[in-house]
Design a protein around this motif. Structure first.
Motif, PDB file in Angstrom:
ATOM      1  N   ALA A  55      10.414  10.246  -1.674  1.00 27.18           N
ATOM      2  CA  ALA A  55       9.093   9.600  -1.673  1.00 27.18           C
ATOM      3  C   ALA A  55       8.795   9.044  -3.061  1.00 27.18           C
ATOM      4  O   ALA A  55       9.229   9.604  -4.078  1.00 27.18           O
ATOM      5  N   GLY A  56       8.065   7.965  -3.075  1.00 27.60           N
ATOM      6  CA  GLY A  56       7.689   7.374  -4.350  1.00 27.60           C
ATOM      7  C   GLY A  56       6.512   6.434  -4.191  1.00 27.60           C
ATOM      8  O   GLY A  56       6.262   5.905  -3.110  1.00 27.60           O
ATOM      9  N   TRP A  57       5.778   6.220  -5.281  1.00 23.79           N
ATOM     10  CA  TRP A  57       4.637   5.307  -5.264  1.00 23.79           C
ATOM     11  C   TRP A  57       4.366   4.795  -6.676  1.00 23.79           C
ATOM     12  O   TRP A  57       4.775   5.413  -7.666  1.00 23.79           O
ATOM     13  N   VAL A  58       3.690   3.658  -6.747  1.00 22.74           N
ATOM     14  CA  VAL A  58       3.428   3.007  -8.032  1.00 22.74           C
ATOM     15  C   VAL A  58       1.924   2.738  -8.150  1.00 22.74           C
ATOM     16  O   VAL A  58       1.309   2.200  -7.228  1.00 22.74           O
ATOM     17  N   PHE A  59       1.367   3.133  -9.290  1.00 18.53           N
ATOM     18  CA  PHE A  59      -0.018   2.822  -9.630  1.00 18.53           C
ATOM     19  C   PHE A  59      -0.039   1.769 -10.728  1.00 18.53           C
ATOM     20  O   PHE A  59       0.655   1.902 -11.737  1.00 18.53           O
ATOM     21  N   LEU A  60      -0.856   0.716 -10.543  1.00 18.69           N
ATOM     22  CA  LEU A  60      -1.178  -0.192 -11.639  1.00 18.69           C
ATOM     23  C   LEU A  60      -2.538   0.211 -12.194  1.00 18.69           C
ATOM     24  O   LEU A  60      -3.479   0.450 -11.425  1.00 18.69           O
ATOM     25  N   ASP A  72       4.188   1.958  -2.129  1.00 21.13           N
ATOM     26  CA  ASP A  72       4.536   3.349  -1.776  1.00 21.13           C
ATOM     27  C   ASP A  72       5.686   3.325  -0.781  1.00 21.13           C
ATOM     28  O   ASP A  72       5.881   2.355  -0.041  1.00 21.13           O
ATOM     29  N   TYR A  73       6.440   4.417  -0.797  1.00 24.86           N
ATOM     30  CA  TYR A  73       7.605   4.497   0.088  1.00 24.86           C
ATOM     31  C   TYR A  73       7.701   5.921   0.619  1.00 24.86           C
ATOM     32  O   TYR A  73       7.777   6.890  -0.137  1.00 24.86           O
ATOM     33  N   ASN A  74       7.645   6.049   1.959  1.00 28.45           N
ATOM     34  CA  ASN A  74       7.863   7.320   2.639  1.00 28.45           C
ATOM     35  C   ASN A  74       6.891   8.400   2.161  1.00 28.45           C
ATOM     36  O   ASN A  74       7.293   9.545   1.874  1.00 28.45           O
ATOM     37  N   LEU A  75       5.629   8.072   2.087  1.00 28.53           N
ATOM     38  CA  LEU A  75       4.629   9.071   1.715  1.00 28.53           C
ATOM     39  C   LEU A  75       4.526  10.145   2.795  1.00 28.53           C
ATOM     40  O   LEU A  75       4.659   9.844   3.991  1.00 28.53           O
ATOM     41  N   PRO A  76       4.233  11.387   2.421  1.00 27.62           N
ATOM     42  CA  PRO A  76       3.996  12.422   3.435  1.00 27.62           C
ATOM     43  C   PRO A  76       2.732  12.115   4.223  1.00 27.62           C
ATOM     44  O   PRO A  76       1.808  11.473   3.701  1.00 27.62           O
ATOM     45  N   PRO A  77       2.654  12.577   5.482  1.00 22.87           N
ATOM     46  CA  PRO A  77       1.493  12.262   6.325  1.00 22.87           C
ATOM     47  C   PRO A  77       0.157  12.648   5.699  1.00 22.87           C
ATOM     48  O   PRO A  77      -0.857  11.983   5.942  1.00 22.87           O
ATOM     49  N   ALA A  78       0.119  13.692   4.890  1.00 22.89           N
ATOM     50  CA  ALA A  78      -1.139  14.131   4.283  1.00 22.89           C
ATOM     51  C   ALA A  78      -1.737  13.050   3.378  1.00 22.89           C
ATOM     52  O   ALA A  78      -2.963  12.982   3.218  1.00 22.89           O
ATOM     53  N   LEU A  79      -0.891  12.222   2.779  1.00 25.49           N
ATOM     54  CA  LEU A  79      -1.379  11.173   1.897  1.00 25.49           C
ATOM     55  C   LEU A  79      -1.610   9.856   2.620  1.00 25.49           C
ATOM     56  O   LEU A  79      -2.070   8.891   2.012  1.00 25.49           O
ATOM     57  N   LEU A  80      -1.282   9.810   3.921  1.00 27.88           N
ATOM     58  CA  LEU A  80      -1.467   8.595   4.706  1.00 27.88           C
ATOM     59  C   LEU A  80      -2.778   8.587   5.485  1.00 27.88           C
ATOM     60  O   LEU A  80      -3.120   7.568   6.094  1.00 27.88           O
ATOM     61  N   ARG A  81      -3.519   9.693   5.467  1.00 28.12           N
ATOM     62  CA  ARG A  81      -4.731   9.819   6.277  1.00 28.12           C
ATOM     63  C   ARG A  81      -5.789   8.787   5.865  1.00 28.12           C
ATOM     64  O   ARG A  81      -5.919   8.432   4.687  1.00 28.12           O
ATOM     65  N   ASN A  82      -6.533   8.323   6.884  1.00 29.64           N
ATOM     66  CA  ASN A  82      -7.631   7.369   6.650  1.00 29.64           C
ATOM     67  C   ASN A  82      -7.176   6.168   5.809  1.00 29.64           C
ATOM     68  O   ASN A  82      -7.771   5.843   4.794  1.00 29.64           O
ATOM     69  N   ASP A  83      -6.091   5.527   6.266  1.00 25.62           N
ATOM     70  CA  ASP A  83      -5.589   4.338   5.577  1.00 25.62           C
ATOM     71  C   ASP A  83      -5.291   4.631   4.105  1.00 25.62           C
ATOM     72  O   ASP A  83      -5.700   3.906   3.209  1.00 25.62           O
ATOM     73  N   LYS A  84      -4.567   5.759   3.867  1.00 27.33           N
ATOM     74  CA  LYS A  84      -4.120   6.166   2.522  1.00 27.33           C
ATOM     75  C   LYS A  84      -5.289   6.416   1.566  1.00 27.33           C
ATOM     76  O   LYS A  84      -5.217   6.127   0.375  1.00 27.33           O
ATOM     77  N   GLU A  85      -6.346   6.991   2.110  1.00 27.50           N
ATOM     78  CA  GLU A  85      -7.522   7.271   1.272  1.00 27.50           C
ATOM     79  C   GLU A  85      -7.204   8.150   0.062  1.00 27.50           C
ATOM     80  O   GLU A  85      -7.727   7.886  -1.035  1.00 27.50           O
ATOM     81  N   PRO A  86      -6.366   9.184   0.172  1.00 29.09           N
ATOM     82  CA  PRO A  86      -6.061  10.000  -1.018  1.00 29.09           C
ATOM     83  C   PRO A  86      -5.422   9.199  -2.147  1.00 29.09           C
ATOM     84  O   PRO A  86      -5.571   9.563  -3.320  1.00 29.09           O
ATOM     85  N   MET A  87      -4.736   8.094  -1.812  1.00 27.95           N
ATOM     86  CA  MET A  87      -4.097   7.276  -2.853  1.00 27.95           C
ATOM     87  C   MET A  87      -5.078   6.267  -3.465  1.00 27.95           C
ATOM     88  O   MET A  87      -4.768   5.641  -4.479  1.00 27.95           O
ATOM     89  N   ARG A  88      -6.249   6.131  -2.850  1.00 22.17           N
ATOM     90  CA  ARG A  88      -7.221   5.150  -3.341  1.00 22.17           C
ATOM     91  C   ARG A  88      -8.402   5.772  -4.056  1.00 22.17           C
ATOM     92  O   ARG A  88      -8.967   5.168  -4.964  1.00 22.17           O
ATOM     93  N   THR A  89      -8.797   6.991  -3.642  1.00 18.72           N
ATOM     94  CA  THR A  89     -10.051   7.546  -4.143  1.00 18.72           C
ATOM     95  C   THR A  89      -9.883   8.819  -4.963  1.00 18.72           C
ATOM     96  O   THR A  89     -10.699   9.094  -5.838  1.00 18.72           O
ATOM     97  N   SER A  90      -8.875   9.596  -4.692  1.00 18.06           N
ATOM     98  CA  SER A  90      -8.734  10.868  -5.405  1.00 18.06           C
ATOM     99  C   SER A  90      -8.267  10.629  -6.832  1.00 18.06           C
ATOM    100  O   SER A  90      -7.761   9.567  -7.184  1.00 18.06           O
ATOM    101  N   THR A  91      -8.445  11.635  -7.648  1.00 20.52           N
ATOM    102  CA  THR A  91      -7.932  11.566  -9.017  1.00 20.52           C
ATOM    103  C   THR A  91      -6.734  12.504  -9.139  1.00 20.52           C
ATOM    104  O   THR A  91      -6.469  13.321  -8.255  1.00 20.52           O
ATOM    105  N   CYS A  92      -5.984  12.369 -10.232  1.00 16.76           N
ATOM    106  CA  CYS A  92      -4.837  13.238 -10.441  1.00 16.76           C
ATOM    107  C   CYS A  92      -4.572  13.392 -11.932  1.00 16.76           C
ATOM    108  O   CYS A  92      -5.060  12.608 -12.743  1.00 16.76           O
ATOM    109  N   TRP A  93      -3.767  14.392 -12.274  1.00 14.45           N
ATOM    110  CA  TRP A  93      -3.533  14.713 -13.667  1.00 14.45           C
ATOM    111  C   TRP A  93      -2.736  13.623 -14.384  1.00 14.45           C
ATOM    112  O   TRP A  93      -2.963  13.344 -15.557  1.00 14.45           O
TER     113      TRP A  93
END
Length: 565
Positions: A55-60, A72-93
């Motif tokens: 799995a992999g993904w790129v942030f600009l 993004d490539y082959n994201l786990p289902p947990a990160l695909l929920r609600n049209d990839k909402e975790p990749m758009r709204t959540s924060t990370c370290w």
């Protein structure tokens, strides 16, 4: 012992060869497309295939710290929920470290906060992925974003793996910068091509516009037709007050000349004017400027804006051309084209002013021609009629039998003399004379020619623009005419008051007033209505105060340009 060393050497050589193959394959992949999203999707998939990751993904991430997951490539289902909402709204370290400037090399992240949240809030299957490697994407010293790669149950990346990922990240960063430059040049070429079309359309439109407001409307309409900017507007500064003269937003052209900008928005505009160049505006600044503009939905979609000054040569008046940008990306080409557009618009504005001046000169010439024709024809006929009636009256006055005819001749002579006086007043109105000596002197001489004793006074010293001086001359003429016709007195007082912001002309008589005098507001006096229209056409006002005891006062107040000293 030698056998073990040989095996290690062979393994090291094999790993080195694999790294070379990976880097070569990635380099070839990067050169296959100039589309950023397609390129990143292909590269991430190829990188995972070559490294055995899943799995992999790129942030600009832009200068303000706003991030976008562009691939993004082959994201786990947990990160695909609600049209990839975790990749758009959540924060990370890793994104937080990037914003803080603490992420300069490929590093191991202890675990992925997005996946930790996915487990805690039961978003779905994480496919046993808990950790990922984070690699900054850069081009030279310019930081662009992050590359994250992961695999199930993989909690650590070796130095060799991180070095390989770092090398791939450098290649991706260089390719991204190349694509950015390519897109910028392509957009610059497109914008300049449209500039020629816009300029040609604007040149044709100038001849059809009767004033600057109509030209501003046409300008924003043409900008909406030829360019993809979601918002375009012309802001006018007059006497220190900023108003949105015309705006194009949401496919609609509108005028908002009565709504002034706030002090914060005016400060932004002052910054643009003082810079003498196109300047960038943030989304917040654009919102502050265009809170008066609808629809609000268009304003909320703007990511930034650009403003360029319009250096009009009219004292006290400037303009600002503003566009809104709806998509993130390089705007240097837009800034360059906006400056060129500002020059074209300024030239068209000056051309319109010259056209208006030519029309005014043509009107003056036509009035002079009418004045000459009236003087040479009707005026002479009325004079001859007056002399003839006087001669006939003297011939008939000695006979009692002809007394009624003599009285009729006397009436004809009186009427012809009154008509002659009216004609001379009309000729003088058509052909103003004496303004070279000053407005007050001209009005005093005009009043004398109408049989009035005019007392003049002046407060303040300042030169008047030609159009304002002529308007006051016409208003003063009509006011003195009304004194002669309706006031029942032979004297009037004219006062001219000048200050930094406005000029006030007052004509006062102490004759018949109140209900015996016609009012402009009632429409019963064409002359007074025209006086009011003249004042309002220049942004001023006309006030008439009439009393049976105190007479009548006509006051015209017209604002002056800020720098017409």
């Amino acid at each position: 012992m030698a056998s073990v060393k040989g095996e290690k050497s062979a393994m090291s050589e094999e790993l080195g060869m694999q790294e070379m193959i990976t880097l070569k394959t990635i380099a070839e992949t990067l050169n296959t497309s100039n589309d950023l999203s397609l390129m990143l999707d292909t590269v991430v998939g190829k990188l995972l295939e070559l490294t055995g990751l899943t799995a992999g993904w790129v942030f600009l991430i832009n200068e303000r710290g706003d991030y976008t997951c562009v691939s993004d490539y082959n994201l786990p289902p947990a990160l695909l929920r609600n049209d990839k909402e975790p990749m758009r709204t959540s924060t990370c370290w890793c994104v937080n470290r990037f914003k803080d400037g603490r992420l300069n090399h490929a590093v191991n992240i202890i675990n992925c906060k997005r996946l930790v949240d996915a487990v805690e809030f039961q978003w779905g299957d994480t496919q046993d992925i808990t950790h990922h490697a984070t690699v900054p994407l850069r081009s030279g010293e310019k930081m662009l974003g992050l590359l994250n790669v992961a695999a199930p149950a993989k909690e650590h990346f070796s130095d060799t793996e991180l070095a390989l990922l770092q090398g791939v990240a450098y290649q991706i960063g260089s390719a991204m910068e190349r694509m950015r430059l390519y897109r910028a040049e392509q957009r610059r070429a497109d914008l300049y091509a449209k500039l020629g079309e816009f300029s040609a359309a604007l040149g044709l439109a100038v001849n059809k516009c009767s004033n600057s407001e109509a030209l501003s409307l046409k300008v924003v309409q043409l900008l909406g037709q030829h360019y993809d900017w979601p918002l375009a507007a012309i802001i006018q500064q007059k006497n220190g007050v900023y108003t949105v003269q015309a705006a194009y937003a949401g496919g609609i052209v509108r005028t908002l000349p009565s709504t002034t900008l706030s002090s914060e928005a005016a400060n932004h505009m002052n910054r643009v004017i003082n810079s003498h160049r196109a300047a960038s505006l943030s989304a917040i600044e654009m919102t502050e400027i265009f809170t008066v503009c609808e629809p609000e939905k268009t304003i909320n979609l703007l990511t930034s804006g650009i403003a360029a000054p319009l250096p009009y040569h009219t004292p006290g008046e400037t303009g600002i051309l503003v566009i809104g940008v709806g998509t993130p990306g390089p705007i240097q080409a837009d800034r360059e084209v906006l400056e060129a557009l500002a020059e074209h618009i300024t030239a068209s504005w000056e051309s319109l002013k010259l056209t208006e001046n030519r029309r005014e000169l043509a009107r003056l010439e036509e009035r002079n021609r009418l004045a000459r024709d009236l003087h040479d024809s009707v005026n002479q006929i009325l004079f001859s009629l007056s002399l003839t009636a006087k001669g006939a009256e003297s011939m008939l006055s000695g006979s009692e039998q002809m007394y009624p005819v003599a009285e009729a001749m006397k009436d004809i002579r009186a009427l012809s003399q009154e008509a002659l006086k009216e004609m001379r007043a009309l000729i003088m109105q058509l052909r103003p004379a004496g303004l070279e000596a000053g407005l007050l002197r001209a009005l005093q001489e005009y009043g004398t020619s109408q049989g009035l004793q005019v007392v003049v006074d002046r407060a303040g010293m300042r030169s008047l623009p030609r159009n304002i001086e002529e308007a006051l001359w016409r208003i003063g003429q009509e006011a003195l005419n009304n004194v002669r016709k309706h006031a029942g007195v032979s004297s009037a007082e004219v006062i001219l008051n000048l200050n930094d912001h406005e000029v006030m002309l007052t004509v006062t008589d102490h004759g018949i007033g109140g209900t015996n005098r016609p009012k402009a507001s009632s429409g019963s006096s064409l002359g007074l209505s025209i006086m009011k229209e003249r004042a309002e056409s220049l942004g001023g006002r006309l006030e008439i105060v009439s009393s049976s005891r105190k007479g009548t006062t006509v006051t015209a107040v017209i604002p002056l340009p800020f720098e017409s000293v």
